[in-house]
Design a protein around this motif. Structure first.
Motif, PDB file in Angstrom:
ATOM      1  N   PRO A 565       0.837  -1.205   0.000  1.00  0.00           N
ATOM      2  CA  PRO A 565       0.000   0.000   0.000  1.00  0.00           C
ATOM      3  C   PRO A 565       0.874   1.258   0.000  1.00  0.00           C
ATOM      4  O   PRO A 565       1.820   1.360   0.778  1.00  0.00           O
ATOM      5  CB  PRO A 565      -0.800  -0.106   1.307  1.00  0.00           C
ATOM      6  N   ASP A 587      -2.180   4.039  -3.969  1.00  0.00           N
ATOM      7  CA  ASP A 587      -3.499   3.596  -3.514  1.00  0.00           C
ATOM      8  C   ASP A 587      -4.349   4.757  -3.023  1.00  0.00           C
ATOM      9  O   ASP A 587      -5.577   4.693  -3.063  1.00  0.00           O
ATOM     10  CB  ASP A 587      -3.339   2.573  -2.381  1.00  0.00           C
ATOM     11  N   ASP A 588      -3.693   5.800  -2.526  1.00  0.00           N
ATOM     12  CA  ASP A 588      -4.436   6.914  -1.944  1.00  0.00           C
ATOM     13  C   ASP A 588      -3.491   8.098  -1.825  1.00  0.00           C
ATOM     14  O   ASP A 588      -2.275   7.969  -2.008  1.00  0.00           O
ATOM     15  CB  ASP A 588      -4.977   6.528  -0.559  1.00  0.00           C
ATOM     16  N   ARG A 605      -7.386   2.399   7.480  1.00  0.00           N
ATOM     17  CA  ARG A 605      -8.297   1.828   6.489  1.00  0.00           C
ATOM     18  C   ARG A 605      -7.519   1.033   5.441  1.00  0.00           C
ATOM     19  O   ARG A 605      -7.915  -0.076   5.060  1.00  0.00           O
ATOM     20  CB  ARG A 605      -9.094   2.954   5.832  1.00  0.00           C
ATOM     21  N   ARG A 606      -6.413   1.603   4.960  1.00  0.00           N
ATOM     22  CA  ARG A 606      -5.626   0.930   3.929  1.00  0.00           C
ATOM     23  C   ARG A 606      -5.014  -0.359   4.466  1.00  0.00           C
ATOM     24  O   ARG A 606      -4.989  -1.386   3.767  1.00  0.00           O
ATOM     25  CB  ARG A 606      -4.539   1.882   3.430  1.00  0.00           C
ATOM     26  N   GLU A 608      -6.221  -2.216   6.873  1.00  0.00           N
ATOM     27  CA  GLU A 608      -7.297  -3.183   7.065  1.00  0.00           C
ATOM     28  C   GLU A 608      -7.716  -3.800   5.731  1.00  0.00           C
ATOM     29  O   GLU A 608      -7.931  -5.014   5.639  1.00  0.00           O
ATOM     30  CB  GLU A 608      -8.493  -2.502   7.731  1.00  0.00           C
ATOM     31  N   TRP A 609      -7.810  -2.989   4.689  1.00  0.00           N
ATOM     32  CA  TRP A 609      -8.146  -3.525   3.363  1.00  0.00           C
ATOM     33  C   TRP A 609      -7.089  -4.532   2.898  1.00  0.00           C
ATOM     34  O   TRP A 609      -7.408  -5.565   2.316  1.00  0.00           O
ATOM     35  CB  TRP A 609      -8.258  -2.387   2.353  1.00  0.00           C
ATOM     36  N   THR A 610      -5.834  -4.216   3.158  1.00  0.00           N
ATOM     37  CA  THR A 610      -4.756  -5.111   2.752  1.00  0.00           C
ATOM     38  C   THR A 610      -4.853  -6.441   3.492  1.00  0.00           C
ATOM     39  O   THR A 610      -4.689  -7.514   2.894  1.00  0.00           O
ATOM     40  CB  THR A 610      -3.389  -4.455   3.033  1.00  0.00           C
ATOM     41  N   ARG A 611      -5.143  -6.377   4.801  1.00  0.00           N
ATOM     42  CA  ARG A 611      -5.292  -7.622   5.577  1.00  0.00           C
ATOM     43  C   ARG A 611      -6.463  -8.453   5.074  1.00  0.00           C
ATOM     44  O   ARG A 611      -6.377  -9.677   4.955  1.00  0.00           O
ATOM     45  CB  ARG A 611      -5.452  -7.293   7.060  1.00  0.00           C
ATOM     46  N   LEU A 612      -7.581  -7.789   4.778  1.00  0.00           N
ATOM     47  CA  LEU A 612      -8.752  -8.518   4.279  1.00  0.00           C
ATOM     48  C   LEU A 612      -8.464  -9.165   2.931  1.00  0.00           C
ATOM     49  O   LEU A 612      -8.880 -10.298   2.664  1.00  0.00           O
ATOM     50  CB  LEU A 612      -9.947  -7.562   4.163  1.00  0.00           C
ATOM     51  N   ARG A 613      -7.762  -8.454   2.066  1.00  0.00           N
ATOM     52  CA  ARG A 613      -7.448  -8.992   0.748  1.00  0.00           C
ATOM     53  C   ARG A 613      -6.550 -10.213   0.862  1.00  0.00           C
ATOM     54  O   ARG A 613      -6.748 -11.220   0.165  1.00  0.00           O
ATOM     55  CB  ARG A 613      -6.763  -7.904  -0.090  1.00  0.00           C
TER      56      ARG A 613
END
Length: 617
Positions: A565, A587-588, A605-606, A608-613
């Motif tokens: 990220p 990414d942002d 947020r970034r 957390e998105w990376t962990r979920l992915r």
């Protein structure tokens, strides 16, 4: 917090005073150096803000203050924007410099940062009940009796006392307290925790200071007095739960008794439809009544009744094309409504939270049924609650808190619809945004349009809750808002040429469980990147030699870093640069000057998105 402002420009004084008053700071403003000297001698200030004029007399005074061991932070406002004068000010003892003209939001952020830093520096001890740890003298006492701890035990205890809400895994503790050259195993952490606990018990502490969170790690146990404050005894809690249920039953009975009035409004409107007439006043009244019933019935656990009210509301929204068939459908729904209100309520009492003992909740909503039961449930959960049934009452409550008459609310629950007012809740939210209020606002409303959600977000609303919604969910959102779970330990690499940005980020991120590595020389970027292996990368767009955009492109060219990220920092408003930022593979982006809550939100947020992915692969 009391601040002395030394500024000769009346407009600048007014702007700064207004902005800092909105943050609940007390401001003394003077425009003469001699008066300022007298004020500093007479009062104890938490911060000085002064403008360095062309003759730099204020810088000389700053040096004099520091020579006299004056310890309050000093923010110097510079009329020039050259590095020589900034260096003079910092060498004279100023803690920070800000060039005119400046953005008022940046000034407020710098003031808050300096005050936070002062609180951290002047904390002489870290306390847990009668246990005291003195970082400067490296001493620990229990009830004023000294404890003999090893260096590692001292640092271990200090880690928990500095982060009372965090859970530390064994890996994180190893990273924090042991050098890489020592290379101990997880058993070493368990051994030191055991040794520390034994010494604490031997000193006379009868409570467990450090608790084990199985499967996660360790954290500091809340001290006994905090537990007593935040935890109700079982009998007290049982009584409060019974009171909530009794309140629900009484409200349900009131609803059944008053249902004839609501039914009369709907039936009268249906009769008009059959006659081919449409009274706008009666339509507005029927729509408002349907709105209220949606929230009221949902909060009382009468979900079927709430669903029927939603169907009535949807039917009334198509008023331009309503006919006789719709009138018949409306009467059918009204009959179903009567049956649904007589059903047994299904309501869950929120579980008591250990962290809400200090939360003050201001509810601004004209749905008296909802506010009564929500107030009961919130008190049973541990909140302090004030209810305002009109926008003016809400404004009055906020004014009392600004004046210090009552403590300010920690959260405002705000409805967007008020029947007896031409304005809606968005007007109050807009006023709070204009005042730079830091009080989180949660919209709680039956309105559910995308436009409303966007408007609430633009005006700084922290959450949008759509009625009907359970009491448990409302209070869960409020509690989570004020007690956010810290992110898992992650490594962040920040590359920026400006030392001020690096210092600000170093101060902001570690309390959120983030390990920060900073780099001011982009020529060393690749070596530091491969050595630290960060979980997230922050790059400043404007740097000498290599820009952040170029570094981002280099990272994306290497398959090893394809999923890293990347956030780029750039000034707001430059659409061309922002377009190039995303073209480079970022990414942002994070705007400059940095707004701390925004930076934290974007990073967490970034991550957390990376962990979920990764989890879903």
């Amino acid at each position: 917090m009391r601040i002395l402002l030394i500024e000769s420009e009346s407009q600048t004084t007014a702007a700064i005073t207004t902005a800092l008053n909105a943050q609940q700071y007390a401001i003394d403003a003077v425009d003469q150096g001699q008066v300022a000297i007298e004020m500093v001698q007479a009062y104890e200030y938490d911060l000085l803000i002064m403008t360095a004029g062309a003759e730099l007399a204020e810088i000389r005074w700053c040096r004099t203050l520091r020579s006299q061991n004056y310890s309050a932070p000093i923010l110097m406002l510079m009329t020039t924007n050259n590095s020589r004068d900034r260096v003079l000010a910092l060498n004279a003892g100023a803690d920070d410099c800000l060039a005119k003209p400046f953005d008022i939001a940046e000034l407020v952020a710098r003031v808050q940062s300096l005050l936070r830093r002062r609180q951290a520096v002047f904390t002489s001890s870290l306390d847990w009940d009668a246990l005291k740890l003195y970082p400067d003298s490296r001493r620990v006492t229990w009830q004023d009796n000294p404890l003999s701890l090893t260096a590692k035990e001292f640092r271990l205890l200090q880690l928990f006392l500095e982060n009372p809400l965090r859970i530390f895994s064994k890996d994180v503790i190893l990273d924090r307290l042991w050098d890489a050259s020592e290379a101990p195993g997880e058993g070493t952490v368990a051994s030191h925790i055991k040794g520390l606990r034994q010494k604490l018990k031997a000193s006379g502490i009868t409570y467990e200071v450090i608790e084990t969170i199985y499967g996660l790690g360790y954290r500091l146990t809340p001290p006994p007095d905090a537990k007593n404050k935040s935890t109700l005894s079982s009998p007290d809690r049982a009584v409060l739960q019974q009171e909530v249920l009794a309140e629900v039953a009484a409200m349900q009975a009131d609803l059944r008794e008053s249902l004839d009035e609501e039914v009369a409004i709907f039936e009268q409107f249906a009769a008009q439809l059959v006659a081919g007439q449409l009274n706008q006043s009666l339509l507005s009244q029927a729509q408002y009544q349907a709105h209220q019933l949606i929230g009221t019935l949902g909060s009382l656990g009468l979900s079927e009744g709430s669903q029927v009210a939603q169907q009535i509301d949807q039917l009334l929204q198509t008023s331009g094309s309503l006919g006789q068939a719709d009138a018949e459908r409306l009467l059918q729904l009204v009959a179903s409504l009567s049956i649904a209100i007589a059903a047994a309520p299904s309501i869950a009492i929120p579980a008591l939270s250990p962290n809400v003992d200090s939360i003050r909740l201001l509810i601004i909503d004209d749905d008296t049924t909802l506010t009564k039961v929500l107030r009961r449930a919130a008190i049973a959960t541990g909140f302090e609650v004030e209810v305002a049934t009109t926008l003016e009452q809400g404004r009055a409550a906020l004014r009392r808190s600004y004046s210090g008459e009552i403590p300010p609310p920690d959260v405002v629950l705000l409805d967007l619809i008020f029947a007896d007012s031409e304005e809606d809740g968005l007007s109050l939210l807009s006023e709070l945004a204009a005042q730079n209020s830091t009080i989180p606002v949660v919209a709680l409303t039956v309105r559910n349009s995308l436009r409303d959600r966007i408007t609430v977000a633009r005006l700084g609303g922290q959450a949008f809750l759509h009625k009907p919604i359970s009491l448990t969910e409302v209070l869960r959102v409020v509690t989570k808002l004020l007690n956010p779970a810290p992110p898992s330990e992650a490594k962040v690499l920040v590359v920026a040429h400006e030392s001020q940005i690096l210092e600000q980020i170093i101060e902001l991120l570690p309390p959120w469980g983030l390990q920060v590595t900073t780099l001011a020389d982009p020529e060393q970027f690749w070596e530091i990147l491969t050595a630290t292996v960060p979980d997230l990368l922050i790059l400043d767009v404007e740097m000498p030699e290599f820009s952040g955009i170029e570094l981002c492109q280099v990272v994306r060219q290497d398959p090893q870093w394809a999923d890293l990220p990347i956030l780029l920092m750039t000034s707001y408003g430059d659409s061309e640069v922002i377009h190039r930022v995303f073209d480079a593979g970022a990414d942002d982006f994070v705007g400059k000057p940095i707004i701390p809550p925004e930076l934290i939100a974007r990073i967490t947020r970034r991550l957390e998105w990376t962990r979920l992915r990764k989890r879903n692969r």
